[in-house]
Design an enzyme around this catalytic site. Structure first.
Site, PDB file in Angstrom:
ATOM      1  N   ASN A 137       0.832  -1.211   0.000  1.00 22.38           N
ATOM      2  CA  ASN A 137       0.000   0.000   0.000  1.00 22.38           C
ATOM      3  C   ASN A 137       0.858   1.249   0.000  1.00 22.38           C
ATOM      4  OD1 ASN A 137       0.569  -0.814   2.717  1.00 22.38           O
ATOM      5  ND2 ASN A 137      -1.067   0.479   3.507  1.00 22.38           N
ATOM      6  N   GLU A 155       0.379   5.269   0.544  1.00 21.49           N
ATOM      7  CA  GLU A 155      -0.559   6.306   0.983  1.00 21.49           C
ATOM      8  C   GLU A 155      -0.119   7.674   0.472  1.00 21.49           C
ATOM      9  OE1 GLU A 155      -1.087   5.728   5.224  1.00 21.49           O
ATOM     10  OE2 GLU A 155      -2.196   3.869   4.861  1.00 21.49           O
ATOM     11  N   CYS A 184      -4.153   0.672  -2.336  1.00 20.21           N
ATOM     12  CA  CYS A 184      -3.929  -0.541  -1.541  1.00 20.21           C
ATOM     13  C   CYS A 184      -2.829  -1.409  -2.160  1.00 20.21           C
ATOM     14  CB  CYS A 184      -5.210  -1.359  -1.493  1.00 20.21           C
ATOM     15  SG  CYS A 184      -6.562  -0.600  -0.587  1.00 20.21           S
ATOM     16  N   GLU A 211      -3.038  -4.561  -2.917  1.00 20.08           N
ATOM     17  CA  GLU A 211      -3.550  -5.461  -3.957  1.00 20.08           C
ATOM     18  C   GLU A 211      -3.626  -4.752  -5.303  1.00 20.08           C
ATOM     19  OE1 GLU A 211      -4.735  -4.850  -0.995  1.00 20.08           O
ATOM     20  OE2 GLU A 211      -5.804  -6.544  -0.116  1.00 20.08           O
ATOM     21  N   CYS A 232     -10.075  -4.989   0.319  1.00 16.15           N
ATOM     22  CA  CYS A 232     -11.240  -4.094   0.414  1.00 16.15           C
ATOM     23  C   CYS A 232     -12.111  -4.284  -0.832  1.00 16.15           C
ATOM     24  CB  CYS A 232     -10.778  -2.640   0.542  1.00 16.15           C
ATOM     25  SG  CYS A 232     -10.181  -1.938  -1.003  1.00 16.15           S
ATOM     26  N   CYS A 247     -10.549  -3.285  -4.191  1.00  9.90           N
ATOM     27  CA  CYS A 247      -9.527  -4.237  -4.640  1.00  9.90           C
ATOM     28  C   CYS A 247     -10.169  -5.525  -5.142  1.00  9.90           C
ATOM     29  CB  CYS A 247      -8.544  -4.541  -3.517  1.00  9.90           C
ATOM     30  SG  CYS A 247      -7.421  -3.172  -3.200  1.00  9.90           S
TER      31      CYS A 247
HETATM   32  N1  THU Z   1      -5.193  -1.494   2.645  1.00  9.64           N
HETATM   33  C1  THU Z   1      -4.614  -2.320   1.741  1.00  9.64           C
HETATM   34  O1  THU Z   1      -3.530  -2.039   1.215  1.00  9.64           O
HETATM   35  N2  THU Z   1      -5.255  -3.474   1.417  1.00  9.64           N
HETATM   36  C2  THU Z   1      -6.383  -3.900   2.009  1.00  9.64           C
HETATM   37  O2  THU Z   1      -6.838  -4.980   1.683  1.00  9.64           O
HETATM   38  C3  THU Z   1      -7.039  -3.094   3.015  1.00  9.64           C
HETATM   39  C4  THU Z   1      -6.465  -1.751   3.266  1.00  9.64           C
HETATM   40  C5  THU Z   1      -4.479  -0.279   3.006  1.00  9.64           C
HETATM   41  C6  THU Z   1      -5.101   1.024   2.588  1.00  9.64           C
HETATM   42  C7  THU Z   1      -4.516   1.967   3.601  1.00  9.64           C
HETATM   43  O3  THU Z   1      -3.233   2.382   3.155  1.00  9.64           O
HETATM   44  C8  THU Z   1      -4.344   1.139   4.845  1.00  9.64           C
HETATM   45  O4  THU Z   1      -4.372  -0.221   4.423  1.00  9.64           O
HETATM   46  C9  THU Z   1      -5.408   1.359   5.904  1.00  9.64           C
HETATM   47  O5  THU Z   1      -6.669   1.201   5.389  1.00  9.64           O
END
Ligand code: THU
Length: 157
Positions: free
Chosen positions: A61, A63, A72, A74, A112, A115
Site C-alpha cells: 500500500n 498512501e 492498496c 492489492e 477491500c 480491490c
Molecule cells: N489497505 C490495503 O492495502 N489493502 C487492504 O486490503 C485493506 C487496506 C491499506 C489502505 C490503507 O493504506 C491502509 O491499508 C489502511 O486502510
C-alpha cells in the site's frame, strides 16, 4: 420468487500445511509489508501475485497526504502485474498485513471492496478461478476465487 444461498468456501490452514509454493507466495506478501508507505494509517499491507509465466509480482500500500490518492497493496500489485506482463494470466494471490503495533495481524486481512473489483477483472481475463491466500499471524485462509469474495459482482455493461 426464488431464494437461494450464495456460499463462499474457504480453507483455513496452519503454516505447516501450506505447499512450498503457497508458503513462498505468502512469504513474499509478508515481506512486502516492509515496502508499504503508510505514514498515515501505519497499517502495512503486502500482496504477491503468481502469474502463468512463473513470475511473482508484488505490491504494497502507498498512501498519500491527500488520502484518497493512495492505493492498496492489492491494486498496486495487480495493476503493475498486468502493465508489466500483459499476456500472463493471474494464477494465485496472497495478502498479508501488519497492524499499528508492527505485528502481523492475528486475523487474515482481506482485500477491500475496490480491490476485489480490480482483482476480479484479472480473474475474468484468466478465465479460471484465481485463489486468494489471506495470511494471518498463525493461519492462512484460502478463498477459492476472487469471484467468491465478490458475489453478484458487476462484470459487464
Ligand atoms: N489497505 C490495503 O492495502 N489493502 C487492504 O486490503 C485493506 C487496506 C491499506 C489502505 C490503507 O493504506 C491502509 O491499508 C489502511 O486502510
Amino acid at each position: 420468487m426464488k431464494e437461494y444461498d450464495i456460499v463462499t468456501k474457504v480453507k483455513e490452514m496452519d503454516y505447516a500445511e501450506l505447499s512450498p509454493e503457497d508458503a513462498n507466495l505468502v512469504g513474499m506478501a509478508a515481506a512486502m509489508t516492509d515496502n508499504s508507505y503508510a505514514p498515515y494509517s501505519r497499517f502495512r499491507v503486502g500482496a504477491a501475485i503468481l502469474l502463468s509465466n512463473g513470475e511473482i509480482v508484488t505490491g504494497a500500500n502507498q498512501e498519500n497526504v491527500a488520502y484518497p490518492s493512495g492505493t492498496c497493496a492489492e491494486r498496486s500489485a495487480c495493476f503493475y502485474a498486468h502493465a508489466r506482463y500483459p499476456d500472463a494470466k493471474f494464477v494465485k494471490i496472497a495478502v498479508a498485513a501488519r497492524g499499528t503495533n508492527g505485528e502481523f495481524t492475528d486475523s487474515p486481512t482481506a482485500p477491500c471492496g475496490a480491490c476485489r473489483q480490480a482483482l476480479l477483472e484479472y480473474e475474468t481475463l484468466a478465465g479460471t478461478n484465481v485463489p486468494v491466500l489471506l495470511a494471518g499471524a498463525k493461519s492462512v485462509i484460502e478463498v477459492e476465487s476472487v469471484k467468491a469474495l465478490l458475489p453478484l459482482a458487476f462484470v459487464e455493461f
